[in-house]
Write a protein that holds these residues in place. Structure first.
Motif, PDB file in Angstrom:
ATOM      1  N   GLU A 317       0.931  -1.326   0.254  1.00  0.00           N
ATOM      2  CA  GLU A 317      -0.052  -0.112  -0.207  1.00  0.00           C
ATOM      3  C   GLU A 317       1.415   0.912  -0.261  1.00  0.00           C
ATOM      4  O   GLU A 317       0.453   2.142  -0.818  1.00  0.00           O
ATOM      5  CB  GLU A 317      -0.507   0.078   1.196  1.00  0.00           C
ATOM      6  N   LEU A 318       1.958   1.572   1.040  1.00  0.00           N
ATOM      7  CA  LEU A 318       2.281   2.394   0.965  1.00  0.00           C
ATOM      8  C   LEU A 318       3.585   2.519  -0.219  1.00  0.00           C
ATOM      9  O   LEU A 318       3.547   3.834  -0.725  1.00  0.00           O
ATOM     10  CB  LEU A 318       3.643   2.036   2.367  1.00  0.00           C
ATOM     11  N   ILE A 319       4.286   1.609  -0.816  1.00  0.00           N
ATOM     12  CA  ILE A 319       4.900   1.014  -2.053  1.00  0.00           C
ATOM     13  C   ILE A 319       3.438   2.296  -3.573  1.00  0.00           C
ATOM     14  O   ILE A 319       4.324   3.431  -3.817  1.00  0.00           O
ATOM     15  CB  ILE A 319       5.190   0.088  -2.742  1.00  0.00           C
ATOM     16  N   GLU A 320       2.690   1.977  -4.206  1.00  0.00           N
ATOM     17  CA  GLU A 320       1.686   1.849  -4.716  1.00  0.00           C
ATOM     18  C   GLU A 320       1.093   3.775  -4.556  1.00  0.00           C
ATOM     19  O   GLU A 320       1.390   4.432  -5.240  1.00  0.00           O
ATOM     20  CB  GLU A 320       0.739   1.146  -4.530  1.00  0.00           C
ATOM     21  N   LYS A 321       1.244   4.051  -2.726  1.00  0.00           N
ATOM     22  CA  LYS A 321       1.123   5.848  -2.324  1.00  0.00           C
ATOM     23  C   LYS A 321       2.607   6.398  -2.976  1.00  0.00           C
ATOM     24  O   LYS A 321       2.708   7.561  -3.400  1.00  0.00           O
ATOM     25  CB  LYS A 321       0.503   6.054  -1.125  1.00  0.00           C
ATOM     26  N   ARG A 322       3.476   5.324  -2.839  1.00  0.00           N
ATOM     27  CA  ARG A 322       4.890   6.987  -2.860  1.00  0.00           C
ATOM     28  C   ARG A 322       4.420   6.624  -4.360  1.00  0.00           C
ATOM     29  O   ARG A 322       4.826   7.746  -5.228  1.00  0.00           O
ATOM     30  CB  ARG A 322       6.092   5.728  -2.441  1.00  0.00           C
TER      31      ARG A 322
END
Length: 497
Positions: A317-322
């Protein structure tokens, strides 16, 4: 990028390194990596890059001068993998591919790097390291210091590239291997880190660190698959506290008073309070990041992402938000450049628009390439990747993906054939392009009104150019019936009658 192609002593790298750029390493972020490359600076750096590239295309040229140009690019935009790759390409030509380890033991002759490393002046570590690489691009001591700087700054892909040269220059050095394995874990490359720790454990049976890290990384791999926080690639508590303190300081500098003094809380303040009271709910961080982006406060959005990454580690989730943040910022820079050029259309500002457009297209292509590799069965992602390939002029690759999407999903059938036709037309395959347009029209019931009008227009105009009067008349008449004011359809029909 195949990082381990020279590491013949380690066969397992043949399967490890080609995946390093596609397995979800997080993108550059950190408390010190908030540098912004403005369109004007990016233009200057691109000029330096192109000048160095032109020099390198000649049989003989000044390698050190080329390094000074490329080194400046790497200093001013230190997370740019393209610049770092080109810098190493020049150094490889200079030394004719010869690899040598560190000339000095430990930090001998590298006092500035050692001081910067001790002071945690990460950008200075990279800058000093670039100077030292001019004399030895495989100096593992310097490169490992630069890798540590990249780890702190979250310049993960660039750090992997520096790590490659450290490994290539010291192919049997167990300490370099350990450093690489630790770094792979820190950047969330759990499978690759586990493989390398296994290799280390085989070379040194019963190695405590190897056994511990294999266990921890295996647990983290499972936790990430379940969307849970990880340990290996989480910032340590001291660093996490630094990020929070910096965020509070930024809030004070911006003049935000404590909520109690402001009356009703804004939605942003409510989310900050929720995070403070219960930092384990990831959706609050995501919503706060979105709000910051809506307000155009991208630095603040980066800080919130840093805070989330420090707490949860590198979740998908954080990778895709970045990745979303990277695209949103690139779109903002492009719109800003367009606005400036519209107000004052000078050649320099128009060139800035083109530079910002190319940057946006490149970033979107990188993001959707990674997402497609992570989820190869996702039709929507495959379509988005095909669109980006088309924008970058990779027409044949785009055509192949449009065919795959059209075959798998009727809803995308017509729009894929429209895009495929435009690719073929760009490659001057005019008859094949018209056939693609006509095929798309056979199943266009799911198309939007704008998409259908564009498809009819493309088919009609191309048929007119190919003197296929029947097809041209049929498609342009149909378009005229839907929207008589569309582009120049009326004028074209008058010429046909």
């Amino acid at each position: 990028m195949v990082l381990g192609r020279h590491l013949l002593f380690l066969p397992v790298f043949d399967s490890i390194w080609p995946k390093l750029m596609s397995d979800g390493a997080s993108s550059p972020t950190s408390e010190e990596s908030d540098y912004e490359v403005s369109p004007a600076l990016r233009k200057r750096l691109q000029q330096l890059f192109e000048h160095a590239s032109q020099m390198m295309s000649k049989p003989k040229y000044d390698y050190d001068y080329a390094h000074s140009l490329l080194g400046e690019c790497c200093r001013r935009d230190p997370a740019n993998l393209v610049y770092v790759e080109k810098m190493f390409e020049n150094l490889d030509l200079k030394f004719k591919g010869k690899k040598k380890g560190s000339v000095f033991s430990a930090f001998g002759g590298k006092g500035n790097v050692k001081k910067a490393l001790a002071a945690k002046k990460w950008l200075e570590v990279i800058s000093e390291g670039i100077d030292l690489l001019k004399n030895n691009p495989y100096d593992s001591v310097t490169l490992r210091a630069m890798v540590d700087a990249c780890a702190a700054l979250r310049f993960n892909e660039v750090g992997l590239r520096y790590m490659k040269n450290a490994m290539d220059g010291s192919p049997g050095d167990m300490e370099v291997m350990r450093h690489c394995a630790r770094y792979l874990g820190k950047v969330g490359q759990f499978d690759q880190a586990i493989s390398l720790w296994h290799f280390i454990e085989e070379k040194k049976r019963g190695d405590d660190e190897a056994n511990k890290m294999i266990s921890q990384l295996t647990i983290d791999r499972e936790r990430r698959a379940q969307g849970l926080s990880t340990v290996t690639n989480r910032l340590d508590p001291e660093e996490a506290a630094k990020l929070r303190r910096k965020q509070l300081a930024a809030q004070e500098e911006s003049g935000e008073a404590p909520p109690a003094a402001q009356g009703p809380l804004t939605e942003k303040q409510k989310l900050k309070n929720r995070i403070e009271n219960n930092p384990d709910i990831s959706s609050n961080y995501m919503m706060l990041i979105d709000l910051c982006c809506e307000e155009g406060k991208f630095f603040e959005a980066d800080e919130v992402w840093n805070q989330a990454q420090a707490h949860f580690g590198d979740t998908l989730e954080l990778i895709e938000k970045r990745e979303e943040l990277m695209m949103v910022k690139a779109r903002h820079r492009f719109r800003l450049a367009e606005k400036q050029a519209a107000a004052t259309p000078t050649p320099e500002l128009l060139e800035l628009v083109e530079t910002a457009r190319n940057d946006l297209n490149r970033i979107e292509l990188e993001v959707f390439s990674k997402r497609n590799q992570r989820k190869p069965g996702d039709i929507v992602l495959k379509y988005e990747l095909a669109v980006r390939l088309k924008r970058m002029g990779n027409f044949e690759q785009a055509e192949q993906l449009f065919d795959e999407v059209a075959a798998a999903d009727d809803k995308h059938y017509a729009i894929c054939h429209l895009n495929k036709g435009e690719c073929l037309q760009s490659r001057k395959q005019y008859k094949a392009a018209l056939a693609a347009y006509e095929e798309g029209l056979t199943r266009a019931e799911n198309m939007s009104s704008d998409g259908l009008k564009l498809l009819l227009y493309r088919a009609g105009v191309l048929a007119q150019g190919l003197k296929d009067w029947v097809s041209a008349s049929k498609n342009l008449k149909r378009l005229h019936k839907i929207d008589a004011s569309y582009k120049d359809v009326k004028l074209r029909l008058d010429k046909l009658l």
